[in-house]
Write a protein that holds these residues in place. Structure first.
Motif, mmCIF file in Angstrom:
data_model
loop_
_atom_site.group_PDB
_atom_site.id
_atom_site.type_symbol
_atom_site.label_atom_id
_atom_site.label_comp_id
_atom_site.label_asym_id
_atom_site.label_seq_id
_atom_site.Cartn_x
_atom_site.Cartn_y
_atom_site.Cartn_z
ATOM 1 N N HIS A 87 12.174 -8.672 16.188
ATOM 2 C CA HIS A 87 12.390 -7.710 17.276
ATOM 3 C C HIS A 87 12.892 -6.409 16.650
ATOM 4 C CE1 HIS A 87 14.639 -6.664 21.283
ATOM 5 N NE2 HIS A 87 13.570 -5.938 21.096
ATOM 6 N N VAL A 88 12.007 -5.425 16.550
ATOM 7 C CA VAL A 88 12.313 -4.201 15.803
ATOM 8 C C VAL A 88 11.943 -2.977 16.624
ATOM 9 C CG1 VAL A 88 11.840 -2.872 13.707
ATOM 10 C CG2 VAL A 88 11.915 -5.359 13.598
ATOM 11 N N GLU A 89 12.801 -1.979 16.596
ATOM 12 C CA GLU A 89 12.510 -0.665 17.170
ATOM 13 C C GLU A 89 12.143 0.255 16.008
ATOM 14 O OE1 GLU A 89 14.934 2.982 19.357
ATOM 15 O OE2 GLU A 89 15.788 0.967 19.323
ATOM 16 N N VAL A 90 10.938 0.840 16.031
ATOM 17 C CA VAL A 90 10.454 1.538 14.842
ATOM 18 C C VAL A 90 9.606 2.746 15.203
ATOM 19 C CG1 VAL A 90 8.387 0.105 14.657
ATOM 20 C CG2 VAL A 90 9.316 1.143 12.609
ATOM 21 N N ASP A 91 9.651 3.745 14.343
ATOM 22 C CA ASP A 91 8.796 4.931 14.450
ATOM 23 C C ASP A 91 7.750 4.839 13.347
ATOM 24 O OD1 ASP A 91 7.550 7.365 14.540
ATOM 25 O OD2 ASP A 91 9.362 8.575 14.249
ATOM 26 N N ASP A 92 6.499 4.576 13.718
ATOM 27 C CA ASP A 92 5.432 4.347 12.741
ATOM 28 C C ASP A 92 4.431 5.493 12.692
ATOM 29 O OD1 ASP A 92 6.100 1.979 11.470
ATOM 30 O OD2 ASP A 92 5.235 0.730 13.037
ATOM 31 N N ARG A 93 4.843 6.679 13.073
ATOM 32 C CA ARG A 93 3.903 7.798 13.099
ATOM 33 C C ARG A 93 3.415 8.196 11.715
ATOM 34 N NH1 ARG A 93 7.251 11.958 16.767
ATOM 35 N NH2 ARG A 93 8.899 10.963 15.528
ATOM 36 N N SER A 94 4.164 7.864 10.665
ATOM 37 C CA SER A 94 3.762 8.236 9.306
ATOM 38 C C SER A 94 2.830 7.223 8.656
ATOM 39 C CB SER A 94 5.002 8.439 8.426
ATOM 40 O OG SER A 94 5.815 7.275 8.443
ATOM 41 N N VAL A 95 2.476 6.149 9.351
ATOM 42 C CA VAL A 95 1.521 5.171 8.823
ATOM 43 C C VAL A 95 0.127 5.776 8.835
ATOM 44 C CG1 VAL A 95 0.459 2.904 9.202
ATOM 45 C CG2 VAL A 95 2.915 3.212 9.577
ATOM 46 N N HIS A 96 -0.622 5.581 7.738
ATOM 47 C CA HIS A 96 -1.988 6.100 7.656
ATOM 48 C C HIS A 96 -2.872 5.451 8.719
ATOM 49 C CE1 HIS A 96 -5.961 7.023 5.973
ATOM 50 N NE2 HIS A 96 -5.361 7.949 5.218
ATOM 51 N N ASN A 97 -3.832 6.213 9.207
ATOM 52 C CA ASN A 97 -4.673 5.762 10.327
ATOM 53 C C ASN A 97 -5.370 4.429 10.064
ATOM 54 O OD1 ASN A 97 -4.070 7.899 12.005
ATOM 55 N ND2 ASN A 97 -5.780 9.165 11.294
ATOM 56 N N SER A 115 0.851 -1.185 0.000
ATOM 57 C CA SER A 115 0.000 0.000 0.000
ATOM 58 C C SER A 115 0.884 1.232 0.000
ATOM 59 C CB SER A 115 -0.907 0.027 1.234
ATOM 60 O OG SER A 115 -1.560 1.290 1.342
ATOM 61 N N PRO A 116 0.512 2.275 -0.760
ATOM 62 C CA PRO A 116 1.277 3.518 -0.714
ATOM 63 C C PRO A 116 1.065 4.281 0.593
ATOM 64 C CG PRO A 116 -0.640 3.784 -2.118
ATOM 65 C CD PRO A 116 -0.581 2.330 -1.745
ATOM 66 N N LEU A 117 0.152 3.806 1.463
ATOM 67 C CA LEU A 117 -0.146 4.497 2.718
ATOM 68 C C LEU A 117 0.713 4.028 3.884
ATOM 69 C CD1 LEU A 117 -4.061 4.620 2.588
ATOM 70 C CD2 LEU A 117 -2.390 6.199 1.599
ATOM 71 N N VAL A 118 1.577 3.031 3.637
ATOM 72 C CA VAL A 118 2.453 2.512 4.685
ATOM 73 C C VAL A 118 3.904 2.615 4.212
ATOM 74 C CG1 VAL A 118 3.014 0.556 6.167
ATOM 75 C CG2 VAL A 118 0.656 0.902 5.388
ATOM 76 N N PRO A 119 4.697 3.499 4.804
ATOM 77 C CA PRO A 119 6.097 3.632 4.377
ATOM 78 C C PRO A 119 6.866 2.328 4.592
ATOM 79 C CG PRO A 119 5.437 5.476 5.778
ATOM 80 C CD PRO A 119 4.336 4.459 5.857
ATOM 81 N N THR A 120 7.835 2.098 3.746
ATOM 82 C CA THR A 120 8.682 0.917 3.908
ATOM 83 C C THR A 120 9.594 1.097 5.115
ATOM 84 O OG1 THR A 120 10.348 1.835 2.426
ATOM 85 C CG2 THR A 120 8.705 0.399 1.449
ATOM 86 N N ARG A 121 10.053 -0.024 5.632
ATOM 87 C CA ARG A 121 11.036 0.002 6.709
ATOM 88 C C ARG A 121 12.395 -0.364 6.128
ATOM 89 N NH1 ARG A 121 8.045 -3.132 11.781
ATOM 90 N NH2 ARG A 121 6.420 -1.545 12.172
ATOM 91 N N GLU A 122 13.298 0.587 6.109
ATOM 92 C CA GLU A 122 14.657 0.349 5.612
ATOM 93 C C GLU A 122 15.539 -0.129 6.754
ATOM 94 O OE1 GLU A 122 16.228 3.444 2.724
ATOM 95 O OE2 GLU A 122 14.748 4.560 3.888
ATOM 96 N N THR A 173 -4.561 3.326 -4.855
ATOM 97 C CA THR A 173 -5.310 3.857 -3.728
ATOM 98 C C THR A 173 -5.631 2.709 -2.785
ATOM 99 O OG1 THR A 173 -7.184 5.264 -3.089
ATOM 100 C CG2 THR A 173 -7.616 3.568 -4.715
ATOM 101 N N SER A 174 -5.759 3.026 -1.503
ATOM 102 C CA SER A 174 -6.100 2.031 -0.489
ATOM 103 C C SER A 174 -7.278 2.538 0.324
ATOM 104 C CB SER A 174 -4.907 1.766 0.437
ATOM 105 O OG SER A 174 -3.799 1.248 -0.276
ATOM 106 N N PHE A 175 -8.189 1.639 0.674
ATOM 107 C CA PHE A 175 -9.369 2.044 1.415
ATOM 108 C C PHE A 175 -9.917 0.848 2.191
ATOM 109 C CE2 PHE A 175 -10.506 0.705 -2.809
ATOM 110 C CZ PHE A 175 -11.649 -0.063 -2.655
ATOM 111 N N TRP A 176 -10.839 1.131 3.107
ATOM 112 C CA TRP A 176 -11.433 0.108 3.962
ATOM 113 C C TRP A 176 -12.769 -0.342 3.404
ATOM 114 C CZ3 TRP A 176 -15.938 0.207 7.107
ATOM 115 C CH2 TRP A 176 -16.054 -0.866 8.015
ATOM 116 N N LEU A 177 -13.021 -1.632 3.509
ATOM 117 C CA LEU A 177 -14.298 -2.211 3.109
ATOM 118 C C LEU A 177 -14.888 -2.977 4.287
ATOM 119 C CD1 LEU A 177 -13.610 -3.710 -0.449
ATOM 120 C CD2 LEU A 177 -15.320 -1.961 0.088
ATOM 121 N N PRO A 178 -16.184 -2.843 4.551
ATOM 122 C CA PRO A 178 -16.818 -3.573 5.658
ATOM 123 C C PRO A 178 -17.168 -5.004 5.275
ATOM 124 C CG PRO A 178 -18.448 -2.188 4.597
ATOM 125 C CD PRO A 178 -17.138 -1.919 3.883
#
Length: 383
Positions: free
Chosen positions: A93-103, A29-36, A213-218
């Protein structure tokens, strides 16, 4: 996960090695940044035959203004079983900053399903299924349709694998290719980016426009997956098929689940589409690409699939949280990514026109609305 070895491995024997690697861990998804991550990988075979593969971060050794991910000691133990299987224990076991992930993706990411050990084990299991399918020789003739030789079957599976890898590389928020958000694109944000294709026999030359695009479906993920992979319902969402008759010309099962397969579809007798659908406990994909009749005939006869030009499009279907299992019909909602790759100009030096962007934006918006209407209506009927 995409990784590459950036340092020579060494050790006292073939059962011991140490190497330096860099990797991008991706969610489709383009809404979740990759983890380098830059890390050292240590591999050792113990006296009981068990392999240990351990990674530890080296990111502190390279300058970076912002360090969003640090790989703490992680890895797996691989034990050979007497029945020809392997037992795999994986620790992430990862230390990560995920604040840029879409809600809408935060519950999935925070649960560990997006980048965790369960996903890597499921991916490993699926890859083993694919390899077993490629090497299989006892294939019933009724399963392969227009494929008449083992060589043709292997060539088609190899082409499908390249198609899947191309799709996954083109839909994530990689650091290599940056997305641009289209303004006024509707309820969902449509992200676009362009790439130049030059001297690549596996892609048509010119300017390629990626849109996603990414979106939620019920709707539960399994139901969305079954709807999108079924050729009989393709006319409900595929604008390019123009509501035509879709016929499956070839079918190759490549996994335990009935939904894991590669198909060759014919639309209105004038279009061929190569499609792979695959599912595991952490996510599902339906990926497809139009293919040339002549080139596909070469592949079906066992020819080299590397020279077949592909621009894959498709869908990635993820659960919306830790309680929404892919295989559970009664589970929660879905996170659906819709992505298209379209050749907008056959000249690599050409400039992207606003008309091309508008056309692709309209295509993706209409596809999203058709999918929403179809699966929501089906969901209401079953309720």
């Amino acid at each position: 996960m995409i990784g590459r070895n950036t340092g020579a491995a060494y050790g006292s024997s073939s059962a011991l090695s140490l190497g330096q690697m860099s990797a991008e861990f991706q969610v489709p998804s383009p809404l979740v940044p990759t983890r380098e991550s830059l890390f050292a990988r240590y591999c050792k075979q113990h006296t009981d035959g068990t392999w240990a593969v351990v990674d530890v971060s080296l990111d502190s050794l390279r300058p970076s203004p912002v360090l969003r991910c640090r790989r703490r000691p992680s890895g797996c133990l691989i034990q050979e079983m007497p029945n020809g299987y392997s037992k795999v224990i994986w620790v992430e076991h990862v230390e990560v900053d995920d604040r840029s992930v879409h809600n809408i993706y935060k519950p999935l990411v925070n649960s560990g399903l997006a980048f965790g050990a369960k996903r890597w084990v499921s991916t490993l299991d699926r890859q083993c299924e694919r390899l077993a399918s490629v090497m299989a020789s006892n294939i019933p003739s009724g399963d392969i349709g227009v494929i008449t030789t083992p060589e043709g079957r292997k060539s088609m599976l190899k082409l499908a694998e390249r198609m899947v890898m191309s799709f996954c590389g083109g839909v994530t928020a990689s650091t290599t290719h940056q997305w641009t958000t289209l303004s006024g694109s509707g309820a969902e944000d449509v992200r676009v980016m362009t790439r130049k294709s030059v001297d690549d026999p596996g892609k048509p030359p010119g300017i390629v426009l990626n849109a996603a695009t990414s979106f939620w479906l019920p709707v539960p993920p399994k139901r969305v997956f079954n709807f999108l992979r079924d050729e009989s319902s393709r006319s409900e969402w595929d604008i390019l098929s123009n509501g035509g008759v879709v016929q499956e010309m070839a079918h190759i099962a490549n996994g335990r689940d009935h939904g894991n397969c590669v198909s060759l579809l014919r639309v209105n007798s004038n279009m061929l589409i190569l499609q792979e659908s695959c599912t595991d406990p952490t996510g599902s994909y339906v990926i497809y690409a139009p293919v040339d009749f002549v080139a596909m005939n070469v592949v079906l006869n066992g020819g080299d699939p590397n020279y077949v030009a592909l621009l894959p499009s498709g869908f990635a279907i993820l659960p919306d949280g830790p309680t929404a299992g892919i295989g559970e019909i009664g589970s929660g909602g879905s996170l659906l990514t819709v992505a298209f790759q379209i050749l907008v100009d056959s000249i690599p030096t050409a400039k992207l026109s606003l008309g091309s962007v508008a056309t692709v934006n309209s295509l993706i918006a209409c596809t999203v609305e058709r999918i929403k209407a179809a699966v929501s209506g089906e969901n209401a009927q079953q309720a």
